[in-house]
Design a protein around this motif. Structure first.
Motif, PDB file in Angstrom:
ATOM      1  N   LEU A 153       0.845  -1.185   0.000  1.00  0.00           N
ATOM      2  CA  LEU A 153       0.000   0.000   0.000  1.00  0.00           C
ATOM      3  C   LEU A 153       0.891   1.249   0.000  1.00  0.00           C
ATOM      4  O   LEU A 153       1.013   1.972   0.988  1.00  0.00           O
ATOM      5  CB  LEU A 153      -0.924  -0.004   1.219  1.00  0.00           C
ATOM      6  CG  LEU A 153      -2.173   0.869   1.122  1.00  0.00           C
ATOM      7  CD1 LEU A 153      -2.998   0.498  -0.105  1.00  0.00           C
ATOM      8  CD2 LEU A 153      -3.013   0.709   2.383  1.00  0.00           C
ATOM      9  N   THR A 154       1.540   1.483  -1.141  1.00  0.00           N
ATOM     10  CA  THR A 154       2.384   2.657  -1.306  1.00  0.00           C
ATOM     11  C   THR A 154       1.520   3.898  -1.451  1.00  0.00           C
ATOM     12  O   THR A 154       0.297   3.800  -1.649  1.00  0.00           O
ATOM     13  CB  THR A 154       3.267   2.506  -2.554  1.00  0.00           C
ATOM     14  OG1 THR A 154       2.402   2.406  -3.705  1.00  0.00           O
ATOM     15  CG2 THR A 154       4.144   1.266  -2.470  1.00  0.00           C
ATOM     16  N   GLU A 155       2.122   5.057  -1.378  1.00  0.00           N
ATOM     17  CA  GLU A 155       1.374   6.303  -1.567  1.00  0.00           C
ATOM     18  C   GLU A 155       0.709   6.317  -2.941  1.00  0.00           C
ATOM     19  O   GLU A 155      -0.433   6.769  -3.090  1.00  0.00           O
ATOM     20  CB  GLU A 155       2.311   7.502  -1.427  1.00  0.00           C
ATOM     21  CG  GLU A 155       2.748   7.775   0.002  1.00  0.00           C
ATOM     22  CD  GLU A 155       3.524   9.070   0.111  1.00  0.00           C
ATOM     23  OE1 GLU A 155       3.512   9.862  -0.862  1.00  0.00           O
ATOM     24  OE2 GLU A 155       4.152   9.302   1.157  1.00  0.00           O
ATOM     25  N   GLU A 156       1.419   5.798  -3.928  1.00  0.00           N
ATOM     26  CA  GLU A 156       0.877   5.770  -5.288  1.00  0.00           C
ATOM     27  C   GLU A 156      -0.350   4.854  -5.369  1.00  0.00           C
ATOM     28  O   GLU A 156      -1.380   5.231  -5.960  1.00  0.00           O
ATOM     29  CB  GLU A 156       1.947   5.285  -6.268  1.00  0.00           C
ATOM     30  CG  GLU A 156       1.480   5.254  -7.718  1.00  0.00           C
ATOM     31  CD  GLU A 156       2.563   4.741  -8.663  1.00  0.00           C
ATOM     32  OE1 GLU A 156       2.281   4.657  -9.873  1.00  0.00           O
ATOM     33  OE2 GLU A 156       3.677   4.428  -8.189  1.00  0.00           O
ATOM     34  N   ASN A 157      -0.255   3.662  -4.776  1.00  0.00           N
ATOM     35  CA  ASN A 157      -1.376   2.730  -4.817  1.00  0.00           C
ATOM     36  C   ASN A 157      -2.565   3.238  -4.012  1.00  0.00           C
ATOM     37  O   ASN A 157      -3.719   3.075  -4.411  1.00  0.00           O
ATOM     38  CB  ASN A 157      -0.943   1.358  -4.300  1.00  0.00           C
ATOM     39  CG  ASN A 157      -0.044   0.619  -5.277  1.00  0.00           C
ATOM     40  OD1 ASN A 157      -0.086   0.877  -6.478  1.00  0.00           O
ATOM     41  ND2 ASN A 157       0.778  -0.288  -4.760  1.00  0.00           N
ATOM     42  N   GLN A 158      -2.274   3.859  -2.880  1.00  0.00           N
ATOM     43  CA  GLN A 158      -3.357   4.410  -2.067  1.00  0.00           C
ATOM     44  C   GLN A 158      -4.066   5.541  -2.797  1.00  0.00           C
ATOM     45  O   GLN A 158      -5.303   5.623  -2.792  1.00  0.00           O
ATOM     46  CB  GLN A 158      -2.813   4.900  -0.726  1.00  0.00           C
ATOM     47  CG  GLN A 158      -3.918   5.349   0.230  1.00  0.00           C
ATOM     48  CD  GLN A 158      -3.490   5.245   1.680  1.00  0.00           C
ATOM     49  OE1 GLN A 158      -2.952   4.224   2.104  1.00  0.00           O
ATOM     50  NE2 GLN A 158      -3.723   6.295   2.434  1.00  0.00           N
ATOM     51  N   ALA A 159      -3.294   6.395  -3.443  1.00  0.00           N
ATOM     52  CA  ALA A 159      -3.879   7.489  -4.213  1.00  0.00           C
ATOM     53  C   ALA A 159      -4.751   6.955  -5.354  1.00  0.00           C
ATOM     54  O   ALA A 159      -5.805   7.518  -5.668  1.00  0.00           O
ATOM     55  CB  ALA A 159      -2.783   8.392  -4.768  1.00  0.00           C
ATOM     56  N   LYS A 160      -4.317   5.856  -5.940  1.00  0.00           N
ATOM     57  CA  LYS A 160      -5.085   5.231  -7.033  1.00  0.00           C
ATOM     58  C   LYS A 160      -6.447   4.751  -6.527  1.00  0.00           C
ATOM     59  O   LYS A 160      -7.477   4.953  -7.185  1.00  0.00           O
ATOM     60  CB  LYS A 160      -4.291   4.062  -7.606  1.00  0.00           C
ATOM     61  CG  LYS A 160      -4.974   3.330  -8.747  1.00  0.00           C
ATOM     62  CD  LYS A 160      -4.104   2.175  -9.224  1.00  0.00           C
ATOM     63  CE  LYS A 160      -4.819   1.369 -10.312  1.00  0.00           C
ATOM     64  NZ  LYS A 160      -3.982   0.217 -10.764  1.00  0.00           N
ATOM     65  N   ILE A 161      -6.464   4.122  -5.347  1.00  0.00           N
ATOM     66  CA  ILE A 161      -7.724   3.624  -4.784  1.00  0.00           C
ATOM     67  C   ILE A 161      -8.625   4.790  -4.377  1.00  0.00           C
ATOM     68  O   ILE A 161      -9.845   4.757  -4.595  1.00  0.00           O
ATOM     69  CB  ILE A 161      -7.447   2.698  -3.583  1.00  0.00           C
ATOM     70  CG1 ILE A 161      -6.677   1.460  -4.053  1.00  0.00           C
ATOM     71  CG2 ILE A 161      -8.750   2.280  -2.916  1.00  0.00           C
ATOM     72  CD1 ILE A 161      -6.093   0.631  -2.921  1.00  0.00           C
ATOM     73  N   GLU A 162      -8.032   5.831  -3.803  1.00  0.00           N
ATOM     74  CA  GLU A 162      -8.819   7.011  -3.421  1.00  0.00           C
ATOM     75  C   GLU A 162      -9.430   7.673  -4.648  1.00  0.00           C
ATOM     76  O   GLU A 162     -10.570   8.155  -4.610  1.00  0.00           O
ATOM     77  CB  GLU A 162      -7.943   7.989  -2.646  1.00  0.00           C
ATOM     78  CG  GLU A 162      -7.572   7.489  -1.255  1.00  0.00           C
ATOM     79  CD  GLU A 162      -6.497   8.317  -0.586  1.00  0.00           C
ATOM     80  OE1 GLU A 162      -6.079   9.345  -1.184  1.00  0.00           O
ATOM     81  OE2 GLU A 162      -6.056   7.950   0.509  1.00  0.00           O
ATOM     82  N   LYS A 163      -8.709   7.660  -5.753  1.00  0.00           N
ATOM     83  CA  LYS A 163      -9.253   8.199  -6.998  1.00  0.00           C
ATOM     84  C   LYS A 163     -10.421   7.351  -7.485  1.00  0.00           C
ATOM     85  O   LYS A 163     -11.417   7.877  -7.998  1.00  0.00           O
ATOM     86  CB  LYS A 163      -8.159   8.265  -8.070  1.00  0.00           C
ATOM     87  CG  LYS A 163      -8.621   8.932  -9.374  1.00  0.00           C
ATOM     88  CD  LYS A 163      -7.488   9.044 -10.375  1.00  0.00           C
ATOM     89  CE  LYS A 163      -7.978   9.710 -11.663  1.00  0.00           C
ATOM     90  NZ  LYS A 163      -6.884   9.826 -12.665  1.00  0.00           N
ATOM     91  N   GLN A 164     -10.312   6.019  -7.334  1.00  0.00           N
ATOM     92  CA  GLN A 164     -11.420   5.128  -7.689  1.00  0.00           C
ATOM     93  C   GLN A 164     -12.667   5.470  -6.877  1.00  0.00           C
ATOM     94  O   GLN A 164     -13.784   5.494  -7.404  1.00  0.00           O
ATOM     95  CB  GLN A 164     -11.040   3.668  -7.421  1.00  0.00           C
ATOM     96  CG  GLN A 164     -10.196   3.011  -8.479  1.00  0.00           C
ATOM     97  CD  GLN A 164      -9.944   1.551  -8.135  1.00  0.00           C
ATOM     98  OE1 GLN A 164      -8.985   1.201  -7.457  1.00  0.00           O
ATOM     99  NE2 GLN A 164     -10.818   0.692  -8.587  1.00  0.00           N
TER     100      GLN A 164
END
Length: 212
Positions: A172-183
């Motif tokens: 759960l990197t910052e990039e992956n978390q940001a991707k899920i939040e965008k979803q």
């Protein structure tokens, strides 16, 4: 017991004064436990969402200040609520809901913005979903924002999005978390448009005594 009792009182009362909730995409709700994530638009939305999903039951995060009164605290706990320090969340802010999701039949409702006075999504719901191995279900509410407005007969609308599953093997990197939040945000926007293409939520001014 109290949870069941209140559902059987509050739901008929709401239907009497405001009509039945208009529900969209209920078939998107998965089996088992899950986390409902939604924009926080009124103090009523956790109750209104939970009523629509009944007989599935939920636990709730609530700011710790609400538990200072012993009677109020006992009442909230009877409704499966648990306190969270919004300004300084400790490990229990994650551990408590994860344990509930893993060890009971209660799902959880989380408002990722943490407040009705913010639209910025925070990452707590994503972390909890990953650790508990449950999906996130985006939901939006449109309708009366204050109790008195229910008597205007303006209808209540609740729409459910498709579940968002988080790969437990993926960091759960910052990039992956940001991707899920965008979803999540994309789902919120799509659900709002499904209910009303012209809908625009007007955020209320933040109270002077709210320093969150």
């Amino acid at each position: 017991m109290l949870y069941n009792f209140l559902v059987r009182i509050v739901n008929p009362l709401l239907n009497l004064i405001n009509g039945r909730t208009r529900v969209y995409n209920r078939e998107n709700l998965p089996d088992g436990n899950y986390i409902i994530v939604a924009p926080h638009r009124t103090w009523m939305d956790p109750v209104l969402i939970a009523l629509v999903v009944w007989p599935k039951k939920f636990s709730f995060m609530a700011k710790k200040e609400l538990f200072k009164n012993p009677i109020a605290g006992k009442f909230l706990r009877a409704l499966n609520a648990f306190p969270v320090d919004r300004k300084h969340p400790g490990p229990s802010a994650v551990k408590t809901p994860v344990n509930i999701l893993r060890k009971t039949d209660l799902s959880t409702i989380i408002f990722p913005s943490g407040s009705r006075y913010s639209a910025k999504l925070k990452g707590g719901a994503v972390v909890i979903a990953k650790l508990a191995n449950v999906p996130l279900v985006p939901v939006v509410y449109q309708g009366p924002l204050k109790f008195g407005q229910l008597f205007t007969r303006r209808p209540r609308h609740i729409a459910f999005g498709k579940p968002i599953y988080i790969d437990r093997k993926e960091r759960l990197t910052e990039e992956n978390q940001a991707k899920i939040e965008k979803q999540m945000q994309t789902a919120f926007d799509a659900l709002d448009k499904q209910i009303d293409p012209n809908y625009h939520y007007v955020m209320p001014p933040k109270p002077a005594d709210d320093d969150f």
